[in-house]
Design an enzyme around this catalytic site. Structure first.
Site, PDB file in Angstrom:
ATOM      1  N   GLY A 158      -5.298  -3.261   3.395  1.00 21.66           N
ATOM      2  CA  GLY A 158      -4.238  -2.925   2.432  1.00 21.66           C
ATOM      3  C   GLY A 158      -2.927  -2.594   3.122  1.00 21.66           C
ATOM      4  N   ARG A 175      -4.774 -10.522   2.810  1.00 21.15           N
ATOM      5  CA  ARG A 175      -5.529 -11.579   2.145  1.00 21.15           C
ATOM      6  C   ARG A 175      -4.626 -12.792   2.012  1.00 21.15           C
ATOM      7  NH1 ARG A 175      -5.871  -9.803  -4.130  1.00 21.15           N
ATOM      8  NH2 ARG A 175      -3.895  -8.707  -4.276  1.00 21.15           N
ATOM      9  N   SER A 234      -5.616  -1.694  -7.396  1.00 19.28           N
ATOM     10  CA  SER A 234      -5.316  -0.270  -7.546  1.00 19.28           C
ATOM     11  C   SER A 234      -4.676   0.088  -8.885  1.00 19.28           C
ATOM     12  CB  SER A 234      -4.394   0.186  -6.405  1.00 19.28           C
ATOM     13  OG  SER A 234      -3.086  -0.313  -6.625  1.00 19.28           O
ATOM     14  N   SER A 292      -9.474   8.670  -5.064  1.00 19.73           N
ATOM     15  CA  SER A 292      -8.389   8.858  -6.023  1.00 19.73           C
ATOM     16  C   SER A 292      -8.663   9.997  -6.995  1.00 19.73           C
ATOM     17  CB  SER A 292      -8.218   7.556  -6.816  1.00 19.73           C
ATOM     18  OG  SER A 292      -7.427   7.774  -7.959  1.00 19.73           O
ATOM     19  N   GLU A 329      -8.023   9.792  -9.942  1.00 19.25           N
ATOM     20  CA  GLU A 329      -8.534   9.159 -11.164  1.00 19.25           C
ATOM     21  C   GLU A 329     -10.023   9.404 -11.328  1.00 19.25           C
ATOM     22  OE1 GLU A 329      -7.188   7.076 -13.869  1.00 19.25           O
ATOM     23  OE2 GLU A 329      -5.568   8.352 -13.195  1.00 19.25           O
ATOM     24  N   TYR A 354     -11.511   1.137 -12.866  1.00 24.64           N
ATOM     25  CA  TYR A 354     -10.987   1.489 -11.535  1.00 24.64           C
ATOM     26  C   TYR A 354     -11.598   2.799 -11.056  1.00 24.64           C
ATOM     27  CZ  TYR A 354      -7.644   3.438  -8.152  1.00 24.64           C
ATOM     28  OH  TYR A 354      -7.075   4.019  -7.044  1.00 24.64           O
ATOM     29  N   ASN A 358       5.081  -2.015 -11.316  1.00 26.87           N
ATOM     30  CA  ASN A 358       4.395  -1.789 -12.596  1.00 26.87           C
ATOM     31  C   ASN A 358       3.622  -0.467 -12.661  1.00 26.87           C
ATOM     32  OD1 ASN A 358       2.358  -2.580 -10.939  1.00 26.87           O
ATOM     33  ND2 ASN A 358       1.580  -4.206 -12.253  1.00 26.87           N
TER      34      ASN A 358
HETATM   35  P1  NAP Z   1      -1.146  -0.910  -3.480  1.00 24.70           P
HETATM   36  O1  NAP Z   1       0.314  -0.769  -3.192  1.00 24.70           O
HETATM   37  O2  NAP Z   1      -1.586  -1.550  -4.758  1.00 24.70           O
HETATM   38  O3  NAP Z   1      -1.787  -1.729  -2.251  1.00 24.70           O
HETATM   39  C1  NAP Z   1      -3.082  -2.245  -2.314  1.00 24.70           C
HETATM   40  C2  NAP Z   1      -3.346  -3.061  -1.074  1.00 24.70           C
HETATM   41  O4  NAP Z   1      -4.664  -3.633  -1.165  1.00 24.70           O
HETATM   42  C3  NAP Z   1      -2.385  -4.258  -0.900  1.00 24.70           C
HETATM   43  O5  NAP Z   1      -2.100  -4.413   0.460  1.00 24.70           O
HETATM   44  C4  NAP Z   1      -3.219  -5.422  -1.401  1.00 24.70           C
HETATM   45  O6  NAP Z   1      -2.838  -6.648  -0.858  1.00 24.70           O
HETATM   46  C5  NAP Z   1      -4.585  -5.019  -0.862  1.00 24.70           C
HETATM   47  N1  NAP Z   1      -5.691  -5.738  -1.495  1.00 24.70           N
HETATM   48  C6  NAP Z   1      -5.930  -5.895  -2.810  1.00 24.70           C
HETATM   49  N2  NAP Z   1      -7.053  -6.627  -3.005  1.00 24.70           N
HETATM   50  C7  NAP Z   1      -7.525  -6.928  -1.781  1.00 24.70           C
HETATM   51  C8  NAP Z   1      -8.653  -7.657  -1.307  1.00 24.70           C
HETATM   52  N3  NAP Z   1      -9.514  -8.246  -2.150  1.00 24.70           N
HETATM   53  N4  NAP Z   1      -8.848  -7.762   0.016  1.00 24.70           N
HETATM   54  C9  NAP Z   1      -7.972  -7.193   0.899  1.00 24.70           C
HETATM   55  N5  NAP Z   1      -6.873  -6.512   0.506  1.00 24.70           N
HETATM   56  C10 NAP Z   1      -6.660  -6.373  -0.814  1.00 24.70           C
HETATM   57  O7  NAP Z   1      -1.877   0.502  -3.396  1.00 24.70           O
HETATM   58  P2  NAP Z   1      -1.364   1.888  -2.738  1.00 24.70           P
HETATM   59  O8  NAP Z   1      -0.622   2.654  -3.759  1.00 24.70           O
HETATM   60  O9  NAP Z   1      -0.779   1.612  -1.413  1.00 24.70           O
HETATM   61  O10 NAP Z   1      -2.764   2.647  -2.578  1.00 24.70           O
HETATM   62  C11 NAP Z   1      -3.548   2.506  -1.404  1.00 24.70           C
HETATM   63  C12 NAP Z   1      -4.981   2.891  -1.723  1.00 24.70           C
HETATM   64  O11 NAP Z   1      -5.027   4.226  -2.183  1.00 24.70           O
HETATM   65  C13 NAP Z   1      -5.659   2.075  -2.797  1.00 24.70           C
HETATM   66  O12 NAP Z   1      -7.019   1.973  -2.481  1.00 24.70           O
HETATM   67  C14 NAP Z   1      -5.485   2.900  -4.049  1.00 24.70           C
HETATM   68  O13 NAP Z   1      -6.503   2.589  -4.987  1.00 24.70           O
HETATM   69  C15 NAP Z   1      -5.620   4.279  -3.482  1.00 24.70           C
HETATM   70  N6  NAP Z   1      -4.911   5.358  -4.158  1.00 24.70           N
HETATM   71  C16 NAP Z   1      -3.596   5.247  -4.437  1.00 24.70           C
HETATM   72  C17 NAP Z   1      -2.930   6.318  -5.005  1.00 24.70           C
HETATM   73  C18 NAP Z   1      -1.451   6.268  -5.306  1.00 24.70           C
HETATM   74  O14 NAP Z   1      -1.001   7.108  -6.082  1.00 24.70           O
HETATM   75  N7  NAP Z   1      -0.695   5.382  -4.691  1.00 24.70           N
HETATM   76  C19 NAP Z   1      -3.627   7.507  -5.292  1.00 24.70           C
HETATM   77  C20 NAP Z   1      -4.979   7.571  -4.972  1.00 24.70           C
HETATM   78  C21 NAP Z   1      -5.608   6.500  -4.398  1.00 24.70           C
HETATM   79  P3  NAP Z   1      -1.684  -7.558  -1.537  1.00 24.70           P
HETATM   80  O15 NAP Z   1      -0.401  -7.074  -0.931  1.00 24.70           O
HETATM   81  O16 NAP Z   1      -2.115  -8.912  -1.130  1.00 24.70           O
HETATM   82  O17 NAP Z   1      -1.745  -7.323  -3.022  1.00 24.70           O
HETATM   83  O1  F7E Z   2       0.266   5.600 -14.777  1.00 26.62           O
HETATM   84  C1  F7E Z   2       1.305   6.368 -18.217  1.00 26.62           C
HETATM   85  C2  F7E Z   2      -0.125   5.910 -18.018  1.00 26.62           C
HETATM   86  O2  F7E Z   2      -0.002   3.376 -13.689  1.00 26.62           O
HETATM   87  C3  F7E Z   2       0.548   6.977 -14.837  1.00 26.62           C
HETATM   88  C4  F7E Z   2      -2.598   4.468  -9.135  1.00 26.62           C
HETATM   89  O3  F7E Z   2      -1.922   4.542  -7.901  1.00 26.62           O
HETATM   90  O4  F7E Z   2      -2.519   6.846  -9.411  1.00 26.62           O
HETATM   91  C5  F7E Z   2      -2.156   5.619 -10.014  1.00 26.62           C
HETATM   92  O5  F7E Z   2      -2.798   5.494 -11.279  1.00 26.62           O
HETATM   93  C6  F7E Z   2       0.564   7.438 -16.285  1.00 26.62           C
HETATM   94  C7  F7E Z   2      -0.657   7.008 -17.112  1.00 26.62           C
HETATM   95  O6  F7E Z   2      -0.610   5.514 -12.447  1.00 26.62           O
HETATM   96  C8  F7E Z   2       3.342   3.429 -18.817  1.00 26.62           C
HETATM   97  O7  F7E Z   2      -0.800   5.792 -19.270  1.00 26.62           O
HETATM   98  C9  F7E Z   2       3.020   5.357 -19.762  1.00 26.62           C
HETATM   99  O8  F7E Z   2      -1.068   8.104 -17.875  1.00 26.62           O
HETATM  100  O9  F7E Z   2       1.734   4.982 -12.792  1.00 26.62           O
HETATM  101  P1  F7E Z   2       0.411   4.772 -13.395  1.00 26.62           P
HETATM  102  P2  F7E Z   2      -2.129   5.987 -12.636  1.00 26.62           P
HETATM  103  O10 F7E Z   2      -2.801   5.288 -13.735  1.00 26.62           O
HETATM  104  O11 F7E Z   2      -2.102   7.482 -12.687  1.00 26.62           O
HETATM  105  C10 F7E Z   2      -3.918   7.025  -9.195  1.00 26.62           C
HETATM  106  C11 F7E Z   2      -4.131   8.356  -8.525  1.00 26.62           C
HETATM  107  C12 F7E Z   2      -4.538   5.886  -8.483  1.00 26.62           C
HETATM  108  O12 F7E Z   2      -5.509   6.039  -7.751  1.00 26.62           O
HETATM  109  C13 F7E Z   2      -4.102   4.520  -8.883  1.00 26.62           C
HETATM  110  O13 F7E Z   2      -4.405   3.574  -7.850  1.00 26.62           O
HETATM  111  O14 F7E Z   2       1.690   6.831 -16.931  1.00 26.62           O
HETATM  112  N1  F7E Z   2       2.228   5.308 -18.653  1.00 26.62           N
HETATM  113  N2  F7E Z   2       3.692   4.213 -19.868  1.00 26.62           N
HETATM  114  C14 F7E Z   2       2.397   4.122 -18.042  1.00 26.62           C
HETATM  115  N3  F7E Z   2       1.867   3.613 -16.926  1.00 26.62           N
HETATM  116  C15 F7E Z   2       2.262   2.371 -16.536  1.00 26.62           C
HETATM  117  N4  F7E Z   2       1.764   1.832 -15.408  1.00 26.62           N
HETATM  118  N5  F7E Z   2       3.165   1.645 -17.279  1.00 26.62           N
HETATM  119  C16 F7E Z   2       3.727   2.134 -18.425  1.00 26.62           C
HETATM  120  O15 F7E Z   2       4.530   1.453 -19.065  1.00 26.62           O
END
Ligand code: NAP
Ligand code: F7E
Length: 343
Positions: free
Chosen positions: A10, A35, A90, A135, A137, A158, A196
Site C-alpha cells: 500500500g 499492483r 479501504s 481500524s 471501524e 470492510y 472520496n
Molecule cells: P489508501 O489511501 O486507500 O491506500 C490503500 C493502498 O492499498 C493503496 O496503495 C492501494 O493501491 C493499495 N491496495 C489496494 N488493493 C490492493 C491489492 N489488492 N494489492 C496490493 N495493494 C493494494 O488507504 P490509507 O488511508 O493509506 O490507509 C492505509 C491502511 O490503513 C489501509 O489498510 C486502511 O484500511 C487502514 N486504515 C486507514 C485509516 C485512515 O483513516 N486512513 C484508519 C484506519 C485504518 P492503489 O494505489 O493501487 O489503489
Molecule cells: O466517512 C460520513 C460517513 O468515508 C466518515 C477509512 O479510512 O476511516 C475511514 O473510514 C463519515 C461516515 O471515513 C459523506 O457516513 C457523510 O460516517 O471519510 P469516510 P470512514 O468511513 O470513517 C476508517 C478508520 C478506516 O479504517 C477507513 O479505511 O462521513 N459521510 N457524507 C460521508 N463519507 C463519505 N466518504 N462521503 C460522503 O459524501
C-alpha cells in the site's frame, strides 16, 4: 551499522507515502509493493522516485494481496526485517458495493501475507516483524471511548474483514511466536487523503467553491462523529509499535471527536465561506449501516510508546484547505480537473 530493510504494502496510498518518507529519513532500505494498473499511479511517492538529478530512494515491486505467490516472491527477494501491511480496499461505503472483493483483499490478503512471512522466517531462521493496519471501524457500534479492551462490533464488510485480519495476526503471534502486531488506528487525514473520503471531499469542495469552480457539495450523514488525526503523526506511531520489545496491539487516536457538520464549519470558515449556503444532503450517500461515534482512548500508546498526537483537527482542516486551494488555483489556470470518480 546494519541497515534495516522495510517492505510496505500500500505504498502508493496516503499512509504508505508518509511511512516511506519516514523510514527513508530513518536510514531504512525501503521497498514497496504496487499492483499493476494501466497507468502508473505513484503521485504520492513521486518525491521518492528517481528524478532528473537524483536516484530513487525506494524500490518498487509488482505484487498484489490477492496473489499469494506474488507476496512470497517479493518477501524472498527483499528479505525484509519489517513488513508494514497498509494495502487494503479501504473505503467503507465501497465495501458495501464490493463486499467479496473487500474481504478477499482486506481480510484474506492478510492471511496470505502472514503465511508468506511464516514460511520465509522458517526456512531462513530470520525474524520478520509484521505491522497490520487495523481500524477503529472494527469497534463499529461499541460505545465511545474505545480502547484495546473494547469489544469489536463491526458494521460493514470492510470492518468485518479488518476484524478477521486482526484475529489472524493475534493467532499467528500466539501459535507461531511471530512478531506480529495490530495498530488500531482511528481516522487520519492529510492533503494526500483520497478525494472520496469525507474530509478531503469537504476541503476540496471548499477550495473549489472559493475559486468559483463548483457551487454545491452533496454529502450523506452529517451527524456521524469521528476522531480525526493527521496521517503524518500516525505513521510515527506505526514505526514505534514495531520497535516495542514485545509485539502488541495499540489504539492510536487523538481522543477528540467531532461531527461531519463540525468539520464542515472548520474547513469552510478557513476558506472564508458559510457551509450552510453550499451543502446538500443526498440520501444515496448514506450507508446501509452507520458507525455513529468513534473516540479513541490512546493511553496505552502514550504510556508504552511515548506517542501522542501533535496536530489538532482544526490545524488539520486548515492544512487540507490550504493545500486544496493551491490545487484549485492550478486547476483554474490549466483547466485540468483531477481526482474525479464515483462518490
Ligand atoms: P489508501 O489511501 O486507500 O491506500 C490503500 C493502498 O492499498 C493503496 O496503495 C492501494 O493501491 C493499495 N491496495 C489496494 N488493493 C490492493 C491489492 N489488492 N494489492 C496490493 N495493494 C493494494 O488507504 P490509507 O488511508 O493509506 O490507509 C492505509 C491502511 O490503513 C489501509 O489498510 C486502511 O484500511 C487502514 N486504515 C486507514 C485509516 C485512515 O483513516 N486512513 C484508519 C484506519 C485504518 P492503489 O494505489 O493501487 O489503489
Ligand atoms: O466517512 C460520513 C460517513 O468515508 C466518515 C477509512 O479510512 O476511516 C475511514 O473510514 C463519515 C461516515 O471515513 C459523506 O457516513 C457523510 O460516517 O471519510 P469516510 P470512514 O468511513 O470513517 C476508517 C478508520 C478506516 O479504517 C477507513 O479505511 O462521513 N459521510 N457524507 C460521508 N463519507 C463519505 N466518504 N462521503 C460522503 O459524501
Amino acid at each position: 551499522m546494519n541497515q534495516k530493510t522495510a517492505l510496505i504494502t500500500g505504498v502508493t496510498g496516503q499512509d504508505g507515502s508518509y511511512l516511506a518518507e519516514l523510514l527513508v529519513a530513518k536510514g531504512y532500505a525501503v521497498h514497496g509493493i504496487v499492483r499493476r494498473s494501466s497507468v502508473p499511479h505513484t503521485e504520492r511517492i513521486a518525491a521518492l522516485l528517481a528524478g532528473r538529478d537524483r536516484p530513487a530512494r525506494i524500490t518498487l515491486h509488482h505484487a498484489d494481496l490477492s496473489d499469494a505467490n506474488s507476496l512470497r516472491h517479493v518477501i524472498d527477494q527483499v528479505a525484509p526485517d519489517e513488513v508494514y501491511n497498509l494495502a487494503a480496499q479501504s473505503h467503507v461505503r465501497v465495501s458495501f458495493d464490493q463486499p467479496e472483493y473487500t474481504v478477499d483483499v482486506t481480510g484474506t490478503g492478510v492471511l496470505r501475507l502472514l503465511e508468506a512471512i511464516r514460511n520465509y522466517a522458517a526456512h531462513t531462521r530470520r525474524e520478520v516483524r509484521l505491522y497490520q493496519a487495523g481500524s477503529s471501524e472494527m469497534f463499529g457500534s461499541a460505545a465511545p471511548p474505545q480502547s484495546e479492551t473494547t469489544r469489536f462490533q463491526p458494521r460493514s464488510p470492510y470492518a468485518c474483514a479488518k476484524v478477521y485480519a486482526h484475529y489472524q495476526v493475534v493467532n499467528y503471534r500466539e501459535s507461531y511466536g511471530m512478531y506480529a502486531c495490530n495498530g488500531i488506528l482511528f481516522n487520519h487525514e492529510s492533503p494526500r487523503r483520497g478525494e472520496n473520503f469525507v474530509t478531503r471531499k469537504i476541503t476540496r469542495a471548499a477550495a473549489r467553491i472559493k475559486l468559483g469552480l463548483q457551487s454545491r457539495l452533496a454529502l450523506g450523514n452529517l451527524d456521524a462523529r469521528r476522531d480525526w488525526g493527521y496521517a503524518g503523526d500516525y505513521v510515527e506511531a506505526m514505526w514505534r509499535i514495531m520497535q516495542h520489545p514485545t509485539p502488541q496491539d495499540f489504539v492510536i487516536a487523538t481522543g477528540i471527536t467531532i461531527s461531519i457538520r463540525d468539520f464542515l464549519a472548520l474547513a469552510f470558515e478557513h476558506a472564508g465561506l458559510d457551509w450552510r449556503a453550499h451543502v446538500d444532503t443526498d440520501a444515496r450517500l448514506y450507508r446501509p449501516a452507520e458507525v455513529d461515534e468513534l473516540q479513541g482512548d490512546y493511553r496505552k500508546a502514550a504510556a508504552e510508546l511515548g506517542w501522542s498526537p501533535r496536530t489538532s483537527v482544526a490545524e488539520l482542516a486548515r492544512m487540507m484547505v490550504d493545500s486544496d486551494l493551491r490545487l484549485a488555483q492550478h486547476e483554474a489556470a490549466t483547466g485540468v480537473v483531477s481526482g474525479q470518480g464515483p462518490e
